[in-house]
Scaffold this active site. Structure first.
Site, mmCIF file in Angstrom:
data_model
loop_
_atom_site.group_PDB
_atom_site.id
_atom_site.type_symbol
_atom_site.label_atom_id
_atom_site.label_comp_id
_atom_site.label_asym_id
_atom_site.label_seq_id
_atom_site.Cartn_x
_atom_site.Cartn_y
_atom_site.Cartn_z
ATOM 1 N N GLY A 46 2.352 -6.981 -0.203
ATOM 2 C CA GLY A 46 2.252 -7.499 -1.726
ATOM 3 C C GLY A 46 2.646 -6.518 -2.463
ATOM 4 C CD GLN A 51 2.582 -0.914 -5.520
ATOM 5 O OE1 GLN A 51 2.812 -2.274 -5.421
ATOM 6 N NE2 GLN A 51 3.395 -0.437 -5.063
ATOM 7 C CB CYS A 94 1.865 2.674 -0.698
ATOM 8 S SG CYS A 94 1.500 1.558 -2.527
ATOM 9 C CG LEU A 95 6.253 -1.487 -1.080
ATOM 10 C CD1 LEU A 95 6.610 -2.884 -2.139
ATOM 11 C CD2 LEU A 95 7.737 -1.462 -0.332
ATOM 12 C CG HIS A 136 -2.698 -1.585 -0.282
ATOM 13 N ND1 HIS A 136 -2.477 -0.242 0.766
ATOM 14 C CD2 HIS A 136 -1.592 -1.468 -1.560
ATOM 15 C CE1 HIS A 136 -1.270 -0.257 0.408
ATOM 16 N NE2 HIS A 136 -0.798 -0.556 -1.004
ATOM 17 C CD GLU A 137 -1.176 -4.713 -2.517
ATOM 18 O OE1 GLU A 137 -0.373 -3.966 -3.814
ATOM 19 O OE2 GLU A 137 -0.407 -5.112 -1.926
ATOM 20 C CG HIS A 140 -1.480 -0.369 -5.898
ATOM 21 N ND1 HIS A 140 -0.907 1.064 -6.147
ATOM 22 C CD2 HIS A 140 -1.076 -0.754 -5.015
ATOM 23 C CE1 HIS A 140 -0.068 1.111 -5.022
ATOM 24 N NE2 HIS A 140 -0.363 -0.132 -4.189
HETATM 25 O O1 GNR Z 1 4.332 -4.072 2.346
HETATM 26 C C1 GNR Z 1 3.313 -3.317 2.010
HETATM 27 N N1 GNR Z 1 2.697 -3.318 3.533
HETATM 28 C C2 GNR Z 1 1.016 -2.932 4.012
HETATM 29 C C3 GNR Z 1 0.271 -2.420 4.799
HETATM 30 C C4 GNR Z 1 -1.041 -2.713 4.919
HETATM 31 C C5 GNR Z 1 -1.379 -2.495 4.095
HETATM 32 C C6 GNR Z 1 -0.925 -3.000 3.128
HETATM 33 C C7 GNR Z 1 -0.108 -2.843 2.824
HETATM 34 S S1 GNR Z 1 0.417 -3.439 0.819
HETATM 35 C C8 GNR Z 1 2.361 -2.827 1.539
HETATM 36 C C9 GNR Z 1 3.394 -2.879 -0.261
HETATM 37 C C10 GNR Z 1 2.416 -2.138 -1.358
HETATM 38 O O2 GNR Z 1 2.837 -1.428 -1.337
HETATM 39 N N2 GNR Z 1 1.678 -2.764 -2.323
HETATM 40 O O3 GNR Z 1 0.948 -2.099 -2.891
HETATM 41 NI NI NI Z 2 0.538 -0.143 -2.160
#
Ligand code: GNR
Ligand code: NI
Length: 172
Positions: A46, A51, A94-95, A136-137, A140
């Site tokens: 995601g 980001q 999270c990236l 999660h997104e 953000h």
């Molecule tokens: O790549 C991602 N893996 C992930 C694994 C578990 C829960 C959420 C994620 S999102 C993350 C990429 C990212 O930072 N998205 O904002």
């Molecule tokens: Ni993230």
């Protein structure tokens, strides 16, 4: 398509609230495609526009298991309409916070309202990894990061490490 640089902690943009998108046009779809390319390359499941430094309410996802059968999702102005009752623990990364992982409990299902790539309002019911990734997104887009699930003390330790690394010193 082009790859975009991903911003990381402690970039203050990550704490900003993203703005609703008013028009779904070619420029926005190009951004979504560049985000998908950037996400696949990372690799990640995601990515939120913030980001890549763009404060717009746009997220892309792909939680498919088979890389030969990609399932790219572009979700514009995503809004969680309903969360399921049951918790699900998943180890999240999270990236924007490289080399950090955390077990987080979130609702295991949700209903999401959003605009699709044609600008049409739609609803999506998600569960499992997709439900986790969407939450999660959407976090953000509201300036929230996975380190916010830590105690203040532990969060400060992580942030300090990234600040130090950004100054070019060893991180331990
Ligand atoms: O790549 C991602 N893996 C992930 C694994 C578990 C829960 C959420 C994620 S999102 C993350 C990429 C990212 O930072 N998205 O904002
Ligand atoms: Ni993230």
């Amino acid at each position: 398509m082009s790859m975009l640089p991903i911003i990381t902690l402690p970039d203050p943009l990550l704490r900003k609230t993203s703005e609703p998108i008013e028009r779904v046009d070619a420029e926005l779809l190009k951004l979504a495609d560049d985000m998908l390319e950037t996400m696949y390359d990372a690799p990640g499941i995601g990515l939120a526009a913030v980001q890549v430094g763009v404060l717009k309410r746009l997220i892309v996802l792909d939680v498919s298991e088979d890389e030969n059968d990609p399932q790219p999702l572009t979700l514009i102005n995503p809004e969680i309409l309903k969360l399921g009752p049951v918790g699900r623990v998943h180890e999240e990364g999270c990236l924007s916070i490289p080399d950090f992982r955390l077990d987080i409990e979130r609702p295991s299902s949700l209903t999401l309202g959003y605009l699709d790539r044609e600008g049409k309002p739609r609803e999506l019911v998600a569960e499992g990894l997709l439900a986790t990734a969407i939450q999660h997104e959407v976090d953000h887009l509201n300036g929230k990061l996975i380190i916010d699930f830590l105690s203040r003390l532990k969060r400060d330790i992580v942030v300090r490490k990234f600040k130090k690394a950004a100054r070019g010193e060893a991180s331990v």
